[in-house]
Design a protein around this motif. Sequence first.
Motif, mmCIF file in Angstrom:
data_model
loop_
_atom_site.group_PDB
_atom_site.id
_atom_site.type_symbol
_atom_site.label_atom_id
_atom_site.label_comp_id
_atom_site.label_asym_id
_atom_site.label_seq_id
_atom_site.Cartn_x
_atom_site.Cartn_y
_atom_site.Cartn_z
ATOM 1 N N GLU A 1 -72.534 76.259 -2.813
ATOM 2 C CA GLU A 1 -71.530 76.967 -2.018
ATOM 3 C C GLU A 1 -72.116 77.279 -0.648
ATOM 4 O O GLU A 1 -73.301 77.631 -0.543
ATOM 5 N N HIS B 1 -67.426 82.189 -8.443
ATOM 6 C CA HIS B 1 -68.016 81.002 -9.046
ATOM 7 C C HIS B 1 -69.021 80.377 -8.082
ATOM 8 O O HIS B 1 -68.980 80.615 -6.869
ATOM 9 N N ARG C 1 -55.397 74.225 1.871
ATOM 10 C CA ARG C 1 -55.765 75.218 0.858
ATOM 11 C C ARG C 1 -55.363 76.544 1.483
ATOM 12 O O ARG C 1 -55.873 76.908 2.538
ATOM 13 N N HIS D 1 -59.048 80.874 0.916
ATOM 14 C CA HIS D 1 -60.395 80.504 0.508
ATOM 15 C C HIS D 1 -61.358 81.557 1.048
ATOM 16 O O HIS D 1 -61.360 81.838 2.240
ATOM 17 N N HIS E 1 -65.427 83.164 0.660
ATOM 18 C CA HIS E 1 -66.807 83.150 0.136
ATOM 19 C C HIS E 1 -67.521 84.425 0.558
ATOM 20 O O HIS E 1 -67.244 84.976 1.627
ATOM 21 N N HIS F 1 -68.115 81.934 -4.328
ATOM 22 C CA HIS F 1 -66.674 81.822 -4.096
ATOM 23 C C HIS F 1 -65.952 82.989 -4.775
ATOM 24 O O HIS F 1 -65.965 83.102 -5.992
HETATM 25 ZN ZN LIG Z 1 -64.991 78.069 -2.450
#
Ligand SMILES: [Zn+2]
Length: 319
Positions: A114, A221, A267, A270, A272, A282
């Motif tokens: 990530e 995640h 998307r 999103h 992070h 994430h």
């Molecule tokens: Zn992500």
Amino acid sequence: MADSSKTEKFQLYVPEFKDLCDVLQKGLRKNFAEVQVCVVECPDLTQDPFRFPVKGLCGKPRITDVGGVPYLVPLVKVDKEYNMNSVSKDVELPGAFILGAGAVSSKTVGMNAELMPLVLTEDEGRPAVNASWLSSINPAGGQCLLEKYSDQFPDCNFGLLANLFACEGKPGKVIEVRATRRTGEESLVGSLRKTMEEQYPDKSLALGGTFIIQKGKAKIHIMPREFSACPLNTNDDVNEWLKHFEVSAPLICQTVLVSRDPGLDLRVEHTHCFSYHGEGGHYYTDTTPDTVEYLGYFMPAEWVYRIDRPHSTHQVGRD
Ligand SMILES: [Zn+2]
């Protein structure tokens, strides 16, 4: 690298800040017990807990969606590599400050991970400043390994996909959101996005920015170091492959959200996060609704740019 001639752009609707504050104030109350939304001077983001390479989120704000989940699943396309300096030119803002959520370039990093991008891109005579973080699975023990990107790598590359907010990094007026105790099902980001979607049903609005989870825990995640050798065809396959963790505040989250996709295969949200205690990845939502406290700073974007949009697409793995 992306072929910049393929970049598409779309002008977003930007309401008066005061009106947007009223809308968000009302909308967030559906999911949070205490909400305060107002226009403020952006705090100095070079200071704790942010430590960004620029002071603010202002000056020609725009977002971009680069690549996409179709380059990760069902099977990875490892040649999909991008660079923040090139992206700053693709979004017509060379030297931009860029934040958001993405994946590392596995070619550069030697594994999948990530990425929490925080980059002041290069400009004439000034080198880039990369304050990004990366989060991977520690091979010793399987827990989260959070590292400063520039401690390991000298470049500004990334891979596969990213949702990014770009601006001149200037101080100025931003929208401050305080939300405490979650009473609904939506995450902070989902609640912001759906509020705008409901209030402006025939328009597309986007926000980019940063928020701190000051108290509580969050569900995140981290992608495994190795890409899946067998095709990930469903959301269940993807979730099985991802590594899930519960992480603790304080967490500093970077987010990009769009109320409605104007037909660019975006998307729509999103996020992070990173921290100073070794956890990051994430973000989905908090896991401690009764005690959670959020404080965020957001900027409406004027444009969305779609870079290297996948030819064949699907909706798997977009949570
Ligand atoms: Zn992500």
